[in-house]
Write an enzyme that holds these catalytic residues in place. Sequence first.
Site, mmCIF file in Angstrom:
data_model
loop_
_atom_site.group_PDB
_atom_site.id
_atom_site.type_symbol
_atom_site.label_atom_id
_atom_site.label_comp_id
_atom_site.label_asym_id
_atom_site.label_seq_id
_atom_site.Cartn_x
_atom_site.Cartn_y
_atom_site.Cartn_z
ATOM 1 N N ASP A 12 0.862 -1.184 0.000
ATOM 2 C CA ASP A 12 0.000 0.000 0.000
ATOM 3 C C ASP A 12 0.892 1.224 0.000
ATOM 4 O O ASP A 12 1.824 1.309 0.821
ATOM 5 C CB ASP A 12 -0.867 0.038 1.273
ATOM 6 C CG ASP A 12 -1.844 -1.123 1.328
ATOM 7 O OD1 ASP A 12 -2.057 -1.764 0.290
ATOM 8 O OD2 ASP A 12 -2.387 -1.367 2.420
ATOM 9 N N ASN A 52 -0.031 -11.043 5.004
ATOM 10 C CA ASN A 52 -0.353 -10.677 6.393
ATOM 11 C C ASN A 52 -0.551 -11.920 7.261
ATOM 12 O O ASN A 52 -0.046 -11.998 8.393
ATOM 13 C CB ASN A 52 -1.651 -9.856 6.460
ATOM 14 C CG ASN A 52 -1.500 -8.467 5.881
ATOM 15 O OD1 ASN A 52 -0.382 -7.977 5.709
ATOM 16 N ND2 ASN A 52 -2.615 -7.825 5.587
ATOM 17 N N PHE A 116 -6.082 0.633 -7.503
ATOM 18 C CA PHE A 116 -5.524 -0.674 -7.167
ATOM 19 C C PHE A 116 -5.032 -1.316 -8.454
ATOM 20 O O PHE A 116 -5.782 -1.458 -9.426
ATOM 21 C CB PHE A 116 -6.561 -1.583 -6.485
ATOM 22 C CG PHE A 116 -5.973 -2.930 -6.122
ATOM 23 C CD1 PHE A 116 -5.079 -3.043 -5.077
ATOM 24 C CD2 PHE A 116 -6.279 -4.061 -6.852
ATOM 25 C CE1 PHE A 116 -4.503 -4.268 -4.747
ATOM 26 C CE2 PHE A 116 -5.706 -5.294 -6.546
ATOM 27 C CZ PHE A 116 -4.816 -5.384 -5.486
ATOM 28 N N GLN A 171 -13.053 -10.308 1.131
ATOM 29 C CA GLN A 171 -13.466 -9.199 0.259
ATOM 30 C C GLN A 171 -13.679 -9.609 -1.191
ATOM 31 O O GLN A 171 -14.333 -8.884 -1.931
ATOM 32 C CB GLN A 171 -12.501 -8.007 0.352
ATOM 33 C CG GLN A 171 -11.082 -8.274 -0.051
ATOM 34 C CD GLN A 171 -10.187 -8.516 1.166
ATOM 35 O OE1 GLN A 171 -10.583 -9.168 2.117
ATOM 36 N NE2 GLN A 171 -8.999 -7.968 1.135
ATOM 37 N N GLN A 172 -13.173 -10.780 -1.590
ATOM 38 C CA GLN A 172 -13.387 -11.203 -2.977
ATOM 39 C C GLN A 172 -14.800 -11.733 -3.201
ATOM 40 O O GLN A 172 -15.208 -11.938 -4.340
ATOM 41 C CB GLN A 172 -12.363 -12.275 -3.394
ATOM 42 C CG GLN A 172 -11.000 -11.736 -3.774
ATOM 43 C CD GLN A 172 -11.018 -10.794 -4.979
ATOM 44 O OE1 GLN A 172 -11.741 -9.812 -4.993
ATOM 45 N NE2 GLN A 172 -10.218 -11.084 -5.976
ATOM 46 N N LEU A 223 -16.732 -10.863 14.551
ATOM 47 C CA LEU A 223 -17.804 -9.903 14.793
ATOM 48 C C LEU A 223 -17.249 -8.551 15.228
ATOM 49 O O LEU A 223 -17.841 -7.863 16.062
ATOM 50 C CB LEU A 223 -18.743 -10.455 15.885
ATOM 51 C CG LEU A 223 -19.233 -11.899 15.729
ATOM 52 C CD1 LEU A 223 -19.924 -12.390 17.000
ATOM 53 C CD2 LEU A 223 -20.194 -12.003 14.540
ATOM 54 N N GLY A 224 -16.094 -8.166 14.706
ATOM 55 C CA GLY A 224 -15.490 -6.887 15.075
ATOM 56 C C GLY A 224 -15.266 -6.803 16.580
ATOM 57 O O GLY A 224 -14.801 -7.770 17.203
ATOM 58 N N GLY A 227 -16.105 -9.659 18.986
ATOM 59 C CA GLY A 227 -15.364 -10.919 19.098
ATOM 60 C C GLY A 227 -15.628 -11.868 17.956
ATOM 61 O O GLY A 227 -15.534 -11.486 16.787
ATOM 62 N N ASP A 256 -6.988 -10.603 9.333
ATOM 63 C CA ASP A 256 -5.872 -11.477 8.937
ATOM 64 C C ASP A 256 -5.130 -11.992 10.177
ATOM 65 O O ASP A 256 -4.787 -13.174 10.263
ATOM 66 C CB ASP A 256 -4.891 -10.718 8.029
ATOM 67 C CG ASP A 256 -5.568 -10.214 6.763
ATOM 68 O OD1 ASP A 256 -6.614 -10.777 6.386
ATOM 69 O OD2 ASP A 256 -5.064 -9.246 6.164
HETATM 70 N N1 LIG Z 1 -12.664 -2.578 18.316
HETATM 71 C C1 LIG Z 1 -12.099 -3.771 18.546
HETATM 72 N N2 LIG Z 1 -11.588 -4.058 19.765
HETATM 73 C C2 LIG Z 1 -10.987 -5.248 19.996
HETATM 74 N N3 LIG Z 1 -10.850 -6.215 19.092
HETATM 75 C C3 LIG Z 1 -11.349 -5.978 17.853
HETATM 76 C C4 LIG Z 1 -11.994 -4.756 17.511
HETATM 77 N N4 LIG Z 1 -12.349 -4.826 16.206
HETATM 78 C C5 LIG Z 1 -11.960 -6.035 15.766
HETATM 79 N N5 LIG Z 1 -11.360 -6.743 16.750
HETATM 80 C C6 LIG Z 1 -10.817 -8.101 16.687
HETATM 81 O O1 LIG Z 1 -10.507 -8.448 15.353
HETATM 82 C C7 LIG Z 1 -11.240 -9.608 14.934
HETATM 83 C C8 LIG Z 1 -11.608 -9.449 13.479
HETATM 84 O O2 LIG Z 1 -12.382 -8.268 13.352
HETATM 85 P P1 LIG Z 1 -13.445 -8.016 12.189
HETATM 86 O O3 LIG Z 1 -14.620 -8.908 12.361
HETATM 87 O O4 LIG Z 1 -13.691 -6.540 12.167
HETATM 88 O O5 LIG Z 1 -12.606 -8.490 10.912
HETATM 89 P P2 LIG Z 1 -12.709 -7.991 9.407
HETATM 90 O O6 LIG Z 1 -14.017 -7.305 9.184
HETATM 91 O O7 LIG Z 1 -12.383 -9.153 8.563
HETATM 92 O O8 LIG Z 1 -11.544 -6.924 9.354
HETATM 93 P P3 LIG Z 1 -10.549 -6.574 8.173
HETATM 94 O O9 LIG Z 1 -11.060 -7.246 6.936
HETATM 95 O O10 LIG Z 1 -10.579 -5.085 8.115
HETATM 96 O O11 LIG Z 1 -9.231 -7.085 8.617
HETATM 97 C C9 LIG Z 1 -12.413 -9.698 15.882
HETATM 98 O O12 LIG Z 1 -12.837 -11.037 16.019
HETATM 99 C C10 LIG Z 1 -11.831 -9.123 17.173
HETATM 100 O O13 LIG Z 1 -11.129 -10.116 17.884
HETATM 101 MG MG LIG Z 2 -11.617 -9.225 6.622
#
Ligand SMILES: Nc1ncnc2c1ncn2[C@@H]1O[C@H](COP(=O)(O)OP(=O)(O)OP(=O)(O)O)[C@@H](O)[C@H]1O
Ligand SMILES: [Mg+2]
Length: 326
Positions: A12, A52, A116, A171-172, A223-224, A227, A256
């Site tokens: 990037d 990654n 990209f 993302q794909q 789940l962001g 968890g 990742d």
């Molecule tokens: N705000 C937060 N605080 C603590 N842990 C987080 C937070 N956001 C994400 N995580 C951690 O990261 C993991 C993956 O997050 P998420 O579900 O957002 O992945 P994603 O959407 O695939 O992200 P990306 O594709 O941007 O890498 C979650 O299971 C959690 O453990």
């Molecule tokens: Mg992701």
Amino acid sequence: MRIAVTGSIATDHLMAFPGRFVDQLLPDQLEHVSLSFLVDSLQVRRGGVAANIAFGLGGLGLAPLLVGAVGPDFAEYEVWLKEHGVDTGSVYVSCEHQTARFMCMTDQDTNQIAAFYAGAMAEAGRIDLRAVHDRAPLDLVLVSPNDPGAMVRHTEQARELGIDFAADPSQQLARLTGDEVRSLVTGARWLFTNEYESALLRERAGWSHQEVLDRVGVWVTTLGAQGVRIDRKNEPAITVGAVPDVRAEDPTGVGDAFRSGFLAAVSWGLPLGTAAQLGCAMSALVLATTGSQAYEIRPAALLATVRTVYGEQAAGLLEAKLGRPA
Ligand SMILES: Nc1ncnc2c1ncn2[C@@H]1O[C@H](COP(=O)(O)OP(=O)(O)OP(=O)(O)O)[C@@H](O)[C@H]1O
Ligand SMILES: [Mg+2]
């Protein structure tokens, strides 16, 4: 356990423009735009989903094989990955195209102009997993975002070779057809999505939640900040909370890093819940740093996080494994 991590390898290039794009764009001259923005910073960050994930697995001592296509410009990045425990011997080097690159300029209003360039990634379908497997026998093939043809081919070859595979379309998914999604998922030992991708996957494949579960071993949905949830056919779901109160610096690469921690732990034979806990602890490390490979894996610090958030038992299970070869 030897894991081949297939998918994108990219850099990037992030630039900051100390003005406003809207002040530079003349509405009556848009047919012949010719602009050059004088930017005051350039950051080059190493990325690409496969790189990654391999970086995280390498740091955890798994000696993963990175499988993806790059250009002749890969030399410096390769040194970095090798220094972090990644086997780059099966990376395909194109003589025609440069390594995939994301170039993005951000202005003072945080508006962005980006491009990209897929470059060498378009050649990833030429990689023969059989040759990779002959060089270093594989126990698991992770199929992460990549050229769609390459994702399908890697999955089919893993099936033919009788090697377990994990589907990580992420993302794909937006670019894959229903047939492709069904082919990537069917028979996967592990399926990884985030919550949004979980819905998109069901929509693309035309399958219900249960129909997906009928076709995979374990479905891991991150789940962001909430968890992660782990679903299996005919078993109750397992949920694990994220690491709380992380000082979020940059979310790039959290998903990742989760996969690195999770797959390392399951390769050590640890329970799914413990694997998700290590995944969350790895994600928290990335979240607190800028970039997706800027974090350092220090076993003692990682264990301390696990002990504080998930308790003594989880830390005890991981203590015997962290930092030791698989
Ligand atoms: N705000 C937060 N605080 C603590 N842990 C987080 C937070 N956001 C994400 N995580 C951690 O990261 C993991 C993956 O997050 P998420 O579900 O957002 O992945 P994603 O959407 O695939 O992200 P990306 O594709 O941007 O890498 C979650 O299971 C959690 O453990
Ligand atoms: Mg992701």
